[in-house]
Design an enzyme around this catalytic site. Structure first.
Site, PDB file in Angstrom:
ATOM      1  CB  SER A 194      -9.560  43.530 -20.371  1.00 17.53           C
ATOM      2  OG  SER A 194     -10.879  43.210 -20.692  1.00 17.53           O
TER       3      SER A 194
ATOM      4  NE  ARG B  84      -3.849  31.827 -23.438  1.00 17.29           N
ATOM      5  CZ  ARG B  84      -4.862  32.687 -23.315  1.00 17.29           C
ATOM      6  NH1 ARG B  84      -5.518  32.752 -22.189  1.00 17.29           N
ATOM      7  NH2 ARG B  84      -5.208  33.441 -24.343  1.00 17.29           N
TER       8      ARG B  84
ATOM      9  CD  GLU C 214      -7.657  40.521 -23.448  1.00 21.77           C
ATOM     10  OE1 GLU C 214      -8.115  39.543 -24.062  1.00 21.77           O
ATOM     11  OE2 GLU C 214      -7.943  40.783 -22.272  1.00 21.77           O
TER      12      GLU C 214
ATOM     13  NE  ARG D 119      -5.897  36.425 -14.750  1.00 18.58           N
ATOM     14  CZ  ARG D 119      -6.320  37.405 -15.538  1.00 18.58           C
ATOM     15  NH1 ARG D 119      -6.533  37.166 -16.823  1.00 18.58           N
ATOM     16  NH2 ARG D 119      -6.557  38.591 -15.054  1.00 18.58           N
TER      17      ARG D 119
ATOM     18  NE  ARG E  37      -1.218  38.225 -22.674  1.00 16.60           N
ATOM     19  CZ  ARG E  37      -2.448  37.770 -22.919  1.00 16.60           C
ATOM     20  NH1 ARG E  37      -3.363  38.583 -23.444  1.00 16.60           N
ATOM     21  NH2 ARG E  37      -2.770  36.527 -22.649  1.00 16.60           N
TER      22      ARG E  37
END
Length: 425
Positions: free
Chosen positions: A351, A276, A348, A261, A390
């Site tokens: 999802s 991130r 987070e 990403r 994560r």
RNA sequence: GGAGGGGUGCCCGAGUGGUCGAAGGGGGCCGACUCGAAAUCGGCUGUGCGGGUUAGCGCCCGCACCGGGGGUUCGAAUCCCUCCCCCUCCGCCA
């Protein structure tokens, strides 16, 4: 993609539901184009029917040895008119499709209306937050000190937002991937998929990343291929342009892939550590279901993802996203947020979304009902099960010891040659 | 990278520029025969869009679709261009 019929029949309702996401959408423009489109089609059908009839007549006359010359010139004119209208129709359809592809999905009724993440609702909490008799440190300190994470060399060989893992750190990442896959395959009944890590444009349109979010993706130079931002993209698109027999539904897939990403628009956010990154590993869950069962499948998908954290002994909470925080393709989304004691916040880590028929429509994924009859669009769901980087972060922070070592959760030890603790190398 | 062959309906497979949405076979569904089944016989077997009709399942009419896109022609599955994919042989290669 939204159903044009619904848009036509209940434009105000659609407008209101979309408005709950924030932003403004060109519904009227799409409907105007639709009216024009249908007029053009009706007119074209009429003209083509005439041309067909007359052309057949020409053939008949020729076979009888007659000269159909005035008919030919008449049909020639018809052909020119048809060609002109076809061009017009192409343009109208093109613009309508462009606009339609940029409309996000409608939020489900059960989704709370809200502006942004502050309006998300906590729907579940699991696990006690660990108590430390020292000040818990963030993973970037723990990892660097243990010699298992290296941000500086990653920046040298590539750039910012990349990490090099060494030794037990690399092993931990790999162990987590295998542990998660095994859990979903053996206990939850998913089928493992190892898809390509590059996909074409059609595929990205299918799941909704294109055309609107090109800047979030990495694209290869001189190739129309993109690096996958999530396994949801290749896996959901496995059945693009297919009609599945209802008997095979629901389909459960799990896939490990790296995710790439650009994180455009995230400058300055989460700049430290591995939260991130431009590249991270993820084990993804994808379900393809009938419309009738998709919401119960969403609940069980969420439980499948939660179980990973439970087995690892990591405290978390589940958030129900509000309308303003929903992703483009999702009708309803639960986020799982893991506790990060070193940062004193929830992060987070998963999802889980039901996209209903939004992606199915874009990717043209349908099923043939058991009872026969017309194909219907499937519902597609996806969820992280989980984001691996994560998870490493959460293990380092939750299992850190006063001496700087990190205890490995028991379920992972078989995947790490029995290693019980990561100590400085 | 070089040379050649091919992409047609759920599958296999035929197709002369005009009556081809597409022969023929297989499979599937329905019916007949049977106590039942097999075999046999008969019928059915696409998708999308537009319009009409219905309370609705649906039905009726039209148009489009023979890998994608474009072109030639009064008319294209059939001719031309272009792109994609698959196969065979040679070369190279993890």
């Amino acid at each position: 993609m939204l159903d044009l019929k619904v848009l036509r029949e209940r434009p105000q309702w659609v407008k209101q539901r979309l408005a709950t996401r924030g932003g403004d959408y060109p519904i009227e423009r799409i409907l105007d184009l639709d009216t024009r489109r249908r007029h053009l089609i009706a007119e074209l059908d009429r003209l083509r029917h005439e041309r067909k009839t007359l052309s057949e007549e020409i053939g008949r006359l020729k076979r009888q040895g007659q000269d159909p010359e005035d008919l030919v010139s008449r049909v020639k004119l018809l052909g020119e008119r048809i060609k002109a209208l076809e061009g017009e129709l192409r343009e109208v359809e093109g613009e309508q499709k462009r606009l339609l592809l940029e409309l996000p999905n409608l939020p489900h009724e059960s989704v709370p209306v809200g502006e942004d993440e502050k309006d998300n609702q906590v729907v579940k909490r699991w696990g006690d937050l660990p108590q430390f008799d020292f000040k818990p440190r963030p993973h970037w300190e723990i990892g660097v000190e243990l010699g298992i994470l290296d941000f500086e060399r990653a920046a040298k060989i590539t750039g910012s937002r990349f990490t090099v893992y060494y030794g037990a750190g690399a092993l931990l990442e790999r162990a987590l991937i295998n542990f998660m896959l095994d859990l979903h395959i053996r206990k939850h009944g998913y089928r493992e998929v190892l898809p390509p890590f590059m996909v074409n444009e059609e595929t990205l349109i299918g799941t909704g990343q294109l055309p609107k979010f090109k800047e979030d993706l990495f694209k290869l130079e001189d190739w129309d291929y993109y690096l996958v931002p999530t396994a949801e993209v290749p896996v959901t698109n496995l059945h693009r342009e297919e009609i599945l027999p209802e008997e095979v539904l629901p389909l459960y897939y799990t896939a490990y892939t790296p995710c790439f990403r650009s994180e455009a628009g995230a400058h300055g956010r989460d700049t430290r550590g591995i939260v991130r990154q431009h590249q991270f590993n993820k084990v993804e869950l994808v379900k393809i279901t009938t419309p009738e069962t998709s919401y119960q499948e969403l609940e069980s998908l969420l439980l499948d993802a939660e179980e990973v954290l439970q087995l690892l002994g990591l405290p978390y909470r589940v958030m129900l996203l509000c309308t303003g925080d929903l992703g483009f393709s999702a009708a309803k989304t639960y986020d799982i947020e893991v506790w990060a004691p070193g940062q004193g916040r929830f992060v987070e880590i998963s999802s889980c979304s039901n996209c209903e028929d939004f992606q199915a429509r874009r990717a043209n994924i349908r099923y043939r009902p058991r009872s026969g009859g017309k194909p219907r669009f499937v519902h597609t769901l996806n969820g992280s099960g989980l984001a691996v980087g994560r998870t490493v972060m959460a293990i380092l922070e939750n299992y850190q010891q006063p001496d700087g070592s990190v205890v490995i959760p028991e379920v992972l030890r078989p995947y790490m040659g029995g290693l019980e603790r990561i100590t400085r190398e």
